[in-house]
Design a protein around this motif. Structure first.
Motif, PDB file in Angstrom:
ATOM      1  N   ASP A 123     -40.036   1.287 -26.934  1.00  0.00           N
ATOM      2  CA  ASP A 123     -41.360   0.672 -26.821  1.00  0.00           C
ATOM      3  C   ASP A 123     -42.054   0.783 -28.170  1.00  0.00           C
ATOM      4  OD1 ASP A 123     -41.249   0.396 -23.913  1.00  0.00           O
ATOM      5  OD2 ASP A 123     -41.493   2.571 -23.874  1.00  0.00           O
ATOM      6  N   TRP A 124     -42.945  -0.165 -28.443  1.00  0.00           N
ATOM      7  CA  TRP A 124     -43.737  -0.066 -29.664  1.00  0.00           C
ATOM      8  C   TRP A 124     -45.154  -0.548 -29.432  1.00  0.00           C
ATOM      9  CZ3 TRP A 124     -39.497  -3.321 -29.210  1.00  0.00           C
ATOM     10  CH2 TRP A 124     -39.759  -4.683 -29.170  1.00  0.00           C
ATOM     11  N   TYR A 147     -36.540  -8.484 -23.952  1.00  0.00           N
ATOM     12  CA  TYR A 147     -37.545  -8.285 -25.004  1.00  0.00           C
ATOM     13  C   TYR A 147     -38.881  -8.735 -24.427  1.00  0.00           C
ATOM     14  CZ  TYR A 147     -39.478  -8.842 -29.831  1.00  0.00           C
ATOM     15  OH  TYR A 147     -40.210  -8.758 -30.982  1.00  0.00           O
ATOM     16  N   GLU A 148     -39.867  -7.845 -24.483  1.00  0.00           N
ATOM     17  CA  GLU A 148     -41.212  -8.146 -23.990  1.00  0.00           C
ATOM     18  C   GLU A 148     -42.182  -7.967 -25.152  1.00  0.00           C
ATOM     19  OE1 GLU A 148     -42.716  -7.022 -19.826  1.00  0.00           O
ATOM     20  OE2 GLU A 148     -43.424  -5.432 -21.145  1.00  0.00           O
ATOM     21  N   TYR A 168     -37.870  -3.343 -25.991  1.00  0.00           N
ATOM     22  CA  TYR A 168     -36.520  -3.803 -25.687  1.00  0.00           C
ATOM     23  C   TYR A 168     -36.058  -2.930 -24.537  1.00  0.00           C
ATOM     24  CZ  TYR A 168     -35.548  -6.482 -30.016  1.00  0.00           C
ATOM     25  OH  TYR A 168     -35.543  -7.399 -31.029  1.00  0.00           O
ATOM     26  N   ARG A 169     -35.533  -3.536 -23.472  1.00  0.00           N
ATOM     27  CA  ARG A 169     -34.949  -2.822 -22.349  1.00  0.00           C
ATOM     28  C   ARG A 169     -33.481  -3.220 -22.302  1.00  0.00           C
ATOM     29  NH1 ARG A 169     -38.810  -0.038 -22.474  1.00  0.00           N
ATOM     30  NH2 ARG A 169     -40.702  -0.224 -21.301  1.00  0.00           N
ATOM     31  N   LEU A 170     -32.592  -2.220 -22.276  1.00  0.00           N
ATOM     32  CA  LEU A 170     -31.162  -2.465 -22.278  1.00  0.00           C
ATOM     33  C   LEU A 170     -30.563  -2.009 -20.962  1.00  0.00           C
ATOM     34  CD1 LEU A 170     -32.024  -2.478 -25.294  1.00  0.00           C
ATOM     35  CD2 LEU A 170     -29.811  -1.481 -25.827  1.00  0.00           C
ATOM     36  N   ALA A 171     -29.764  -2.885 -20.341  1.00  0.00           N
ATOM     37  CA  ALA A 171     -29.121  -2.563 -19.070  1.00  0.00           C
ATOM     38  C   ALA A 171     -27.657  -2.969 -19.141  1.00  0.00           C
ATOM     39  CB  ALA A 171     -29.816  -3.300 -17.923  1.00  0.00           C
ATOM     40  N   ASP A 172     -26.788  -2.123 -18.579  1.00  0.00           N
ATOM     41  CA  ASP A 172     -25.374  -2.470 -18.518  1.00  0.00           C
ATOM     42  C   ASP A 172     -25.221  -3.764 -17.732  1.00  0.00           C
ATOM     43  OD1 ASP A 172     -24.514  -0.228 -19.961  1.00  0.00           O
ATOM     44  OD2 ASP A 172     -24.432   1.002 -18.153  1.00  0.00           O
ATOM     45  N   ALA A 173     -24.357  -4.652 -18.240  1.00  0.00           N
ATOM     46  CA  ALA A 173     -24.137  -5.941 -17.580  1.00  0.00           C
ATOM     47  C   ALA A 173     -22.647  -6.268 -17.650  1.00  0.00           C
ATOM     48  CB  ALA A 173     -24.962  -7.028 -18.244  1.00  0.00           C
ATOM     49  N   GLY A 174     -21.869  -5.598 -16.818  1.00  0.00           N
ATOM     50  CA  GLY A 174     -20.426  -5.839 -16.813  1.00  0.00           C
ATOM     51  C   GLY A 174     -19.811  -5.438 -18.139  1.00  0.00           C
ATOM     52  N   ASN A 175     -19.309  -6.424 -18.878  1.00  0.00           N
ATOM     53  CA  ASN A 175     -18.667  -6.146 -20.165  1.00  0.00           C
ATOM     54  C   ASN A 175     -19.628  -6.304 -21.333  1.00  0.00           C
ATOM     55  OD1 ASN A 175     -18.924  -8.896 -19.949  1.00  0.00           O
ATOM     56  ND2 ASN A 175     -16.879  -9.368 -20.719  1.00  0.00           N
ATOM     57  N   GLY A 176     -20.894  -6.082 -21.086  1.00  0.00           N
ATOM     58  CA  GLY A 176     -21.881  -6.210 -22.154  1.00  0.00           C
ATOM     59  C   GLY A 176     -23.190  -5.553 -21.770  1.00  0.00           C
ATOM     60  N   THR A 177     -24.241  -5.980 -22.449  1.00  0.00           N
ATOM     61  CA  THR A 177     -25.569  -5.411 -22.240  1.00  0.00           C
ATOM     62  C   THR A 177     -26.584  -6.533 -22.064  1.00  0.00           C
ATOM     63  OG1 THR A 177     -25.016  -3.504 -23.625  1.00  0.00           O
ATOM     64  CG2 THR A 177     -27.350  -3.938 -23.288  1.00  0.00           C
TER      65      THR A 177
END
Length: 145
Positions: free
Chosen positions: A78-79, A108-109, A95-104
């Motif tokens: 967060d900033w 971005y808000e 930036y929020r990062l979540a596992d998504a199968g074979n990626g992330t």
């Protein structure tokens, strides 16, 4: 704070790899289109940047300002504005990062407050351009060997 603009993209890499690129502020001018310069002013106990000075040129929004960062492991960052610029009076985002199968999945808000009056629709369009350019640039930066 004003309405926030949000967008997401899937990146073909793990969260740690994506977060490493996000934390590499001096490289932002190479991939985050509107960022002309980014200088880390201080780092936190975790070794990640705590305050960063930016030079931004996003057309209708062009300014220099300092942001304060809060890191949440490999899941989020967060900033918020630490030192306003001549035009930017407030700026918050994440930036929020979540596992998504074979990626992330990267979300971005962003919300920008300006010292000068601007029609909301134009401001949101500028936020959307900043977000979309950053997400596409981040994806390309992470996925290009």
């Amino acid at each position: 704070m004003a309405d926030r603009t949000t967008s997401s993209i899937k990146i073909g890499a793990d969260r740690s790899t994506v977060m490493t690129v996000i934390a590499d502020f001096p490289s932002y001018p190479e991939w985050a289109g509107q960022v002309k310069a980014a200088r880390v002013l201080s780092t936190g106990e975790d070794g990640r940047p705590a305050t960063v000075r930016f030079v931004l040129d996003a057309g209708v929004i062009s300014d220099e300002y300092t942001l304060r960062y809060t890191w949440h492991g490999e899941e989020a960052v967060d900033w918020s504005i630490a030192e306003a610029g001549k035009m930017v009076s407030g700026l918050t985002g994440s930036y929020r990062l979540a596992d998504a199968g074979n990626g992330t999945e990267v979300t971005y808000e962003l919300a920008v407050d300006l010292k000068v009056p601007m029609i909301g629709m134009i401001k949101r369009k500028a936020e959307k351009v900043i977000i979309d350019t950053a997400l596409k640039g981040l994806k390309k930066r992470v996925e290009t060997p």
